[in-house]
Design a protein around this motif. Structure first.
Motif, PDB file in Angstrom:
ATOM      1  N   VAL A  48       0.847  -1.204   0.000  1.00 46.78           N
ATOM      2  CA  VAL A  48       0.000   0.000   0.000  1.00 46.78           C
ATOM      3  C   VAL A  48       0.884   1.255   0.000  1.00 46.78           C
ATOM      4  N   ASP A  49       1.891   1.273   0.877  1.00 47.12           N
ATOM      5  CA  ASP A  49       2.732   2.479   1.018  1.00 47.12           C
ATOM      6  C   ASP A  49       3.545   2.770  -0.240  1.00 47.12           C
ATOM      7  N   LEU A  50       4.056   1.719  -0.870  1.00 47.47           N
ATOM      8  CA  LEU A  50       4.991   1.920  -1.989  1.00 47.47           C
ATOM      9  C   LEU A  50       4.353   1.633  -3.346  1.00 47.47           C
ATOM     10  N   GLY A  51       3.101   1.176  -3.366  1.00 47.63           N
ATOM     11  CA  GLY A  51       2.423   0.865  -4.631  1.00 47.63           C
ATOM     12  C   GLY A  51       3.066  -0.307  -5.361  1.00 47.63           C
ATOM     13  N   LEU A  52       3.606  -1.262  -4.576  1.00 42.23           N
ATOM     14  CA  LEU A  52       4.292  -2.409  -5.185  1.00 42.23           C
ATOM     15  C   LEU A  52       3.309  -3.412  -5.784  1.00 42.23           C
ATOM     16  N   SER A  53       3.761  -4.129  -6.809  1.00 40.73           N
ATOM     17  CA  SER A  53       3.024  -5.297  -7.287  1.00 40.73           C
ATOM     18  C   SER A  53       3.711  -6.530  -6.705  1.00 40.73           C
ATOM     19  N   LEU A  54       2.909  -7.518  -6.326  1.00 44.02           N
ATOM     20  CA  LEU A  54       3.482  -8.749  -5.771  1.00 44.02           C
ATOM     21  C   LEU A  54       3.001  -9.950  -6.565  1.00 44.02           C
ATOM     22  N   LEU A  55       3.939 -10.823  -6.923  1.00 46.74           N
ATOM     23  CA  LEU A  55       3.574 -12.146  -7.439  1.00 46.74           C
ATOM     24  C   LEU A  55       3.888 -13.095  -6.297  1.00 46.74           C
ATOM     25  N   PHE A  56       2.834 -13.592  -5.645  1.00 48.42           N
ATOM     26  CA  PHE A  56       2.992 -14.336  -4.402  1.00 48.42           C
ATOM     27  C   PHE A  56       2.831 -15.822  -4.710  1.00 48.42           C
ATOM     28  N   ILE A  57       3.944 -16.546  -4.695  1.00 52.15           N
ATOM     29  CA  ILE A  57       3.933 -17.968  -5.053  1.00 52.15           C
ATOM     30  C   ILE A  57       3.835 -18.773  -3.766  1.00 52.15           C
ATOM     31  N   SER A  58       2.786 -19.582  -3.638  1.00 50.61           N
ATOM     32  CA  SER A  58       2.587 -20.277  -2.362  1.00 50.61           C
ATOM     33  C   SER A  58       1.750 -21.531  -2.538  1.00 50.61           C
ATOM     34  N   HIS A  59       2.006 -22.520  -1.683  1.00 48.61           N
ATOM     35  CA  HIS A  59       1.134 -23.703  -1.661  1.00 48.61           C
ATOM     36  C   HIS A  59       0.082 -23.537  -0.559  1.00 48.61           C
TER      37      HIS A  59
END
Ligand code: SF4
Length: 316
Positions: free
Chosen positions: A198-209
């Motif tokens: 939210v603070d930095l406007g980052l995009s995340l690709l969150f890889i998880s099982h």
């Protein structure tokens, strides 16, 4: 929907083995990640999700398809042009310890990307950026002078996050970034990632099982099975109205917060088939409780169930 910062188009990564065998780790995958958005890639171990992360980071070459950052293809870039774009996508690994040089102090680990990408004009500016990053990831103020082995697993992951942020990226690939952590530490790191986004406007690709973690922090979810995305949609679509039987089975295995509330568990038969010998038709048919004759012969194409919600299944 924000403009995509990352576009993955028909991506495949095949490994050609002895005896004319082909291991199809990723087999024609397409998705976008918007600016400031989290997309989670979920599925069982070996489904190809981490290979996609490594392909985006250019750690493995792709067999076919394309990867674009801000509309520019990165899978074909090399040299200085790749280096310039590389700053914009960083990674946080499952085991931060193996990616942190044990002989470097935390301040030097965090300073490395700032130096490499020439993001500070003076040593004073470099030191100020490092101190700010240590503070941003909520490490103790004296952390800079200490070595990675002096920190707990959760704190080491914070060092990894500070190192990733130091490059001032637009997108961070989080590859099972919280999987090795205890439940309470996991929650703290997930909260930190959400705040940073939210603070930095980052995009995340969150890889998880781990669907339980994903449910609390993602905007959209792509469910993978044997190298393909079988369903993709918003968090609400995937968690409250899943369409694909595989998504439903994964969802049914997530414990509910209230132990008094029961949910019917869908148990899948057998193991995930080998990616060297992918079943005909729908690749999930050997384990699907609803498989029809048609499923053994015809591969289902992804189709729209509702707006931006796609599922690759023959069932209505
Ligand atoms: Fe199951 Fe058939 Fe749907 Fe595949 S296409 S998920 S086998 S019902």
């Amino acid at each position: 929907m924000t403009a995509p910062i990352l576009e993955v188009r028909d991506l495949s990564k095949h490994y050609y083995l002895k005896g004319n065998n082909t291991l199809k780790a990723v087999d024609g995958v397409s998705f976008d990640v918007g600016a400031g958005e989290t997309l989670s890639l979920v599925g069982e171990s070996g489904c190809g999700k981490s290979t996609i992360g490594r392909a985006i980071l250019r750690l493995v070459p792709v067999t076919s398809g394309s990867i674009l950052i801000d509309g520019k293809r990165i899978d074909t870039l090399s040299g200085a042009r790749l280096r310039t774009l590389r700053r914009r996508f960083q990674v946080i690994f499952q085991d931060p310890f193996s990616s942190l040089n044990p002989r470097m102090r935390v301040r030097d680990i965090v300073a490395e990307p700032i130096r490499n990408f020439k993001l500070a004009r003076s040593s004073a500016e470099l030191n100020a950026q490092v101190s700010k990053l240590i503070d941003t990831v909520r490490l103790p103020s004296d952390a800079g002078g200490r070595f990675p082995h002096e920190f707990s697993g959760g704190q080491r992951q914070r060092i990894g996050i500070a190192k990733a942020l130091a490059a001032q990226p637009d997108l961070i690939v989080c590859d099972e970034a919280v999987s090795a952590l205890d439940v309470s530490v996991k929650a703290q790191i997930v909260n930190l990632l959400q705040d940073l986004q939210v603070d930095l406007g980052l995009s995340l690709l969150f890889i998880s099982h781990d669907l339980a973690v994903v449910e609390h922090m993602t905007h959209r979810v792509a469910v993978m099975y044997l190298g393909k995305i079988v369903e993709i949609g918003t968090r609400e679509q995937i968690f409250t109205k899943p369409h694909h039987p595989y998504t439903k089975a994964l969802r049914s295995a997530v414990p509910l917060p209230d132990p008094m509330v029961k949910r019917e568990r869908i148990t899948l038969k057998g193991d995930v088939p080998s990616p060297i010998n992918i079943p005909s038709g729908c690749r999930f048919h050997t384990r699907c409780p609803f498989a029809l004759d048609r499923c053994r012969k015809e591969e289902p194409a992804p189709r729209e169930i509702s707006a931006r919600h796609l599922s690759a299944c023959h069932l209505d």
